[in-house]
Design an enzyme around this catalytic site. Structure first.
Site, short mmCIF file in Angstrom:
data_model
loop_
_atom_site.label_atom_id
_atom_site.label_comp_id
_atom_site.label_asym_id
_atom_site.label_seq_id
_atom_site.Cartn_x
_atom_site.Cartn_y
_atom_site.Cartn_z
N ASP A 1 1.03 -1.43 0.26
CA ASP A 1 -0.01 -0.46 -0.28
C ASP A 1 0.99 1.00 -0.06
O ASP A 1 2.04 0.75 0.21
CB ASP A 1 -1.13 0.06 1.16
CG ASP A 1 -2.15 0.88 1.14
OD1 ASP A 1 -2.58 1.26 -0.06
OD2 ASP A 1 -3.31 0.17 1.75
N ASP B 1 -10.45 2.14 -2.93
CA ASP B 1 -11.11 1.28 -2.70
C ASP B 1 -12.15 0.66 -3.19
O ASP B 1 -13.07 1.72 -3.41
CB ASP B 1 -10.94 1.23 -1.54
CG ASP B 1 -9.65 0.94 -0.63
OD1 ASP B 1 -8.81 0.77 -1.64
OD2 ASP B 1 -9.32 0.76 0.09
#
Ligand SMILES: *[C@@H]1O[C@H](CO)[C@@H](O)[C@H](O)[C@H]1NC(C)=O
Ligand SMILES: *[C@@H]1O[C@H](CO)[C@@H](O)[C@H](O)[C@H]1NC(C)=O
Ligand SMILES: *[C@@H]1O[C@H](CO)[C@@H](O)[C@H](O)[C@H]1NC(C)=O
Length: 408
Positions: A160, A221
């Site tokens: 990430d 997301d």
């Protein structure tokens, strides 16, 4: 091998060499598996929520089900941990460690458990000083963390990009982790979020991203809703001139998890996600509860003919050809001159509407010559039979649903 792609532009067929993905021999087709984030998020309270908290027990249960209930056989082999698995501090030697209460056996033992069932284990870290949920990040420790993952038997890293500092640190971090993983000598699929974070600051060089990563996120997301699904699909088609040429064996655009089998999508919307994720050559990482999933959703996720479209060895990412009258027509060239075709009805009122599909709308080089044989794969299987040059199919498509076809 170089990927290739086609694009219909102003009526002409362009044929452009694509970008070779990261040459670690991995992800020659889009990775398939399960990832905890969308369904289980960052639940760390195992006293209040023992069966859904992020713990080794959750992953052991999913591993058992993936092996026993046809998921592994269908191709879903990476069982992936997302954020919130870590202890709040590194150990005395600066090595990462899992939360000792929730992962009492440690990650190495969990990897052994997963491997014993024929599956592979994915894990999560972050290029910055902290993960998105605030656990220790990898910045300053790329080589050590890569070696720790290799020592534990990790097979995939989702990396990430929260708390990265500046653009130079973000991009250097992604490059350095790629090199560090390679130097461990272990086969570890490298899943990046580099373009998602870098896009806000610069024009992304996808040629470079594909040299370092096996897959990469570009957009927000995903959530368990039709609204979220639509934004991902629309983002992808809007940027397809940049995204499609970047994909190929070894490196894939990642539109994020499959949310099929949860709460937010209707049956027709589940079909749309499965059809378009296959057309887009997306990694197929489910985020759902395999302990409690509707048989119809399971059958959709395990549909071998649809998975074959996603996993096609040519490795070309499909693209939108046409948007007309609230219909979207997408196509994906397949090995051997075949083609996958999808039609989505984006009108959200009324009943099924007829789309008139003719051969002239599709890629002109259709290698089936004067005999094109059409099979509908979704929402139900149906053989249309074979046609010569001219055919017009009347396809009924439900609101927010998709029809997926294969043309041989
Ligand atoms: C990014 O931050 C690092 C560390 O603070 C600094 O050395 C470097 O000059 C910065 N780079 C840019 C382009 O701002
Ligand atoms: C490391 O990189 C080299 C050169 O790209 C490649 O041939 C090799 O397979 C890679 N090894 C691993 C373990 O990723
Ligand atoms: C993009 O990256 C590639 C590979 O690293 C490099 O050859 C190319 O010059 C870069 N393009 C731009 C516009 O920076």
């Amino acid at each position: 091998m170089l990927g290739v792609w086609w694009l219909l532009a102003a009526g002409a067929v362009l044929w452009v060499p694509g970008v070779p993905g990261l040459s670690n021999g991995l992800a020659r087709t889009p990775p398939m598996g399960w990832l905890h984030w969308e369904r289980f998020m960052c639940e760390t309270d195992c006293e209040k929520n023992p069966s859904n908290c992020i713990s080794e027990q959750l992953f052991m249960q999913m591993a058992d089900l993936m092996a026993a209930e046809g998921w592994l056989k269908a191709g879903y082999k990476y069982l992936c941990i997302d954020d919130c698995w870590l202890a709040t501090k590194r150990d005395a030697n600066n090595r990462l460690k899992a939360d000792p209460t929730r992962f009492p056996g440690g990650i190495k033992k969990l990897a052994d458990y997963v491997h014993a069932r024929g599956l592979l284990l994915g894990i999560y870290q972050d290029v910055g000083t902290k993960t998105c949920a605030g656990y220790p990040g990898s910045q300053g420790f790329y080589e050590l963390d890569a070696q720790t993952f290799a020592d534990w038997g990790i097979d995939l890293l989702k990396f990430d990009g929260c708390n990265y500092g500046n653009l130079t640190m973000l991009e250097d971090g992604y490059r350095r982790m790629s090199i560090a993983l390679n130097r461990t000598g272990r086969n570890i699929v490298y899943s990046c979020e580099w373009p998602f974070y870098a896009r806000r600051l610069t024009k992304v060089n996808y040629t470079e991203v594909a040299e370092y990563c096996n897959s990469w996120r570009n957009f927000d997301d995903i959530e368990d809703s039709w609204t979220s699904l639509k934004t991902v699909i629309d983002f992808t088609s809007a940027l397809q001139d940049q995204l499609v040429p970047a994909a190929g064996p070894g490196g894939w655009n990642d539109p994020d998890m499959l949310v099929i089998g949860n709460f937010g999508l209707s049956w027709n919307q589940e079909v749309t996600q499965m059809a378009l994720w296959s057309i887009m050559a997306a990694p197929l990482l489910m985020s759902n509860d395999l302990r409690d999933i509707h048989p119809r959703s399971r059958e959709l996720l395990q549909n071998q003919e649809v998975i074959a479209v996603n996993q096609d060895p040519l490795g070309v990412q499909g693209y939108r050809v046409l948007k007309v009258d609230s219909f979207e027509l997408w196509e994906k060239p397949l090995a051997g001159g075949s083609l996958a075709v999808s039609v989505t009805n984006r009108q959200e009122i009324g009943g099924a509407r007829q789309f008139h599909l003719s051969r002239g709308m599709l890629w002109k080089g259709l290698a089936c010559g004067d005999k094109c044989c059409l099979t509908q794969l979704l929402p139900t299987r149906y053989e249309y039979g074979c046609f010569n040059e001219t055919f017009i199919l009347q396809l009924p498509v439900n609101p927010s649903g998709t029809v997926l076809l294969r043309v041989e």
